[in-house]
Enzyme design. Structure first.
Site, PDB file in Angstrom:
ATOM      1  N   MET A 131       0.814  -1.270  -0.017  1.00  0.00           N
ATOM      2  CA  MET A 131      -0.130   0.070  -0.079  1.00  0.00           C
ATOM      3  C   MET A 131       0.803   1.410   0.121  1.00  0.00           C
ATOM      4  O   MET A 131       0.501   2.263  -0.889  1.00  0.00           O
ATOM      5  CB  MET A 131      -1.065  -0.102   1.135  1.00  0.00           C
ATOM      6  CG  MET A 131      -2.290  -0.922   1.312  1.00  0.00           C
ATOM      7  SD  MET A 131      -3.246  -0.472  -0.076  1.00  0.00           S
ATOM      8  CE  MET A 131      -3.942   1.044   0.985  1.00  0.00           C
ATOM      9  N   GLU A 132       1.844   1.214   0.801  1.00  0.00           N
ATOM     10  CA  GLU A 132       2.674   2.408   0.904  1.00  0.00           C
ATOM     11  C   GLU A 132       3.578   2.601  -0.314  1.00  0.00           C
ATOM     12  O   GLU A 132       3.849   4.024  -0.587  1.00  0.00           O
ATOM     13  CB  GLU A 132       3.794   2.353   2.316  1.00  0.00           C
ATOM     14  CG  GLU A 132       2.872   2.128   3.388  1.00  0.00           C
ATOM     15  CD  GLU A 132       2.099   3.556   3.533  1.00  0.00           C
ATOM     16  OE1 GLU A 132       2.610   4.596   3.406  1.00  0.00           O
ATOM     17  OE2 GLU A 132       1.106   3.633   4.676  1.00  0.00           O
ATOM     18  N   THR A 133       4.502   1.731  -0.819  1.00  0.00           N
ATOM     19  CA  THR A 133       5.079   2.047  -2.022  1.00  0.00           C
ATOM     20  C   THR A 133       5.246   0.950  -3.071  1.00  0.00           C
ATOM     21  O   THR A 133       6.232   0.864  -3.917  1.00  0.00           O
ATOM     22  CB  THR A 133       6.785   2.296  -1.422  1.00  0.00           C
ATOM     23  OG1 THR A 133       7.123   0.752  -0.978  1.00  0.00           O
ATOM     24  CG2 THR A 133       6.665   3.274  -0.310  1.00  0.00           C
TER      25      THR A 133
END
Length: 405
Positions: A131-133
């Site tokens: 989700m983040e990167t």
């Protein structure tokens, strides 16, 4: 509460909750200082007091100049209008799940070791990474010190960003990463799993044992740090984030609202069952009902670990996406209940119109302000009861269209 939160920031622009303080107010585009040199000189006594070496300080600011593009981004936080369905559709895909499974194989030893040490299941850590990167595919290209310095110099949430800036300088001075390699988002979120500097100082770990906490270049350190972060907020090992459930005919929405959080056994007594047909493994677990699309879409009972995920990003939409992606990584399928067709999220103008139309129909919402609060929800519920709709209190695009007729 069991309503959609509407916090659905597009994947390419979203910042984690570790950076959430950066998103709360507009900033000036003009520097608050006469020039950047004066600003940098003013920082040195504070940095020195934090234990930052003079050499690290000078290297960090060697090529610094005020960056108007960073300040411009503080003025471009758009009002997003996505349903939870749209939010998940962009983030929880077959491709992401497949990539997560591949990463699980590649980093199995690290993930297994992190689970043994901190109790967080590998699929949850992987889902946050995705989700983040996008599993390290894009970690942001801004020089963290320069971005934080620009935000501080420009007078944008000055106290918050000065603290993050001074902490970033200490991280460099301590040797965890060089100034040139400390990169991330425009608001200072860094590395594979997007830690703000202060969160790095509290929760980052040297998982690979090389003497540095390197969340930029060491996947081991980044995944271990994420597991440590979740553990610090009382992750419950071996437990899931929640269950997709189905409501019985004639479900008592008013009673559900009064219950808020309750043992699963109490929800079960109201006729709620898992869509899988299986029993709840721990009936005494406390959960809350969440209906991100109202009663006509997927419905969930959310458990304590869901709230731990929200410590990473304080959004029900984000936490649901993490939980669902984690389930897909370990072989789960899509939700059993389809999302309602033709629905859409309301923007501020449409929410105000909804309030106006409800008031005209005899359901007082107060002064239309585009904010769905208790009074507006009560009006929605009263309207739903009058026209024979499920009284879920959900202010949807479809409800607006019905009122517009």
């Amino acid at each position: 509460m069991f309503f959609a939160d509407g916090n659905t920031v597009p994947f390419s622009r979203r910042l984690s909750a570790l950076a959430l303080g950066a998103l709360l107010s507009l900033g000036s585009l003009a520097p608050a200082w006469a020039n950047s040199a004066d600003f940098v000189r003013s920082l040195w006594p504070q940095a020195e007091a934090r234990g930052v070496s003079r050499s690290a300080f000078e290297k960090a600011f060697a090529s610094y100049s005020y960056q108007p593009k960073v300040m411009e981004l503080t003025r471009k936080q758009p009002e997003f209008s996505q349903t939870v369905q749209q939010y998940l559709a962009k983030r929880v895909t077959d491709g992401q799940a497949s990539k997560g499974r591949a990463m699980r194989q590649e980093w199995n030893q690290t993930l297994t070791g992190a689970q043994q040490r901190w109790g967080v299941q590998p699929e949850i850590v992987l889902a946050i990474w995705g989700m983040e990167t996008n599993f390290g595919g894009f970690m942001g290209g801004e020089n963290t010190v320069h971005a934080l310095a620009t935000l501080t110099e420009g007078g944008y949430r000055t106290s918050f960003f000065r603290e993050e800036l001074l902490t970033a300088l200490r991280i460099i001075s301590d040797g965890h990463v060089s100034a040139d390699n400390m990169t991330g988002s425009w608001a200072g979120a860094m590395g594979h799993t997007q830690f703000m500097p202060t969160s790095f100082m509290r929760y980052a770990v040297d998982y690979n044992g090389d003497g540095r906490k390197d969340i930029w270049n060491s996947v081991q350190d980044a995944l271990g740090s994420t597991a440590n972060y979740l553990n610090s907020f009382k992750w419950r090992p071996g437990e899931t984030w929640g269950y997709e459930v189905k409501l019985p005919s004639g479900f008592d929405f008013a009673k559900a609202r009064s219950m808020d959080r309750a043992p699963l056994s109490q929800w079960q007594a109201m006729g709620i069952q898992r869509t899988s047909g299986r029993a709840f493994p721990r009936p005494n677990d406390v959960g809350r009902l969440y209906m991100p699309a109202g009663a006509s879409g997927p419905v969930f009972l959310l458990l304590p670990n869901f709230d731990v995920i929200k410590r990473y990003n304080n959004s029900d939409s984000y936490a649901l996406a993490v939980g669902h992606l984690a389930d897909r990584i370990i072989g789960g399928g899509d939700f059993a209940t389809p999302w309602p067709a033709g629905d859409f999220a309301l923007n501020a103008a449409q929410r105000a119109e909804l309030q106006t139309l409800l008031t005209r129909a005899g359901f007082d919402t107060g002064t239309p302000d585009g904010k769905i609060g208790p009074k507006t929800r009560a009006a929605v519920i009263a309207y739903q009861n009058r026209v024979g709709l499920p009284a879920d209190g959900f202010a949807s695009g479809r409800l607006l269209q019905r009122l517009q007729r």
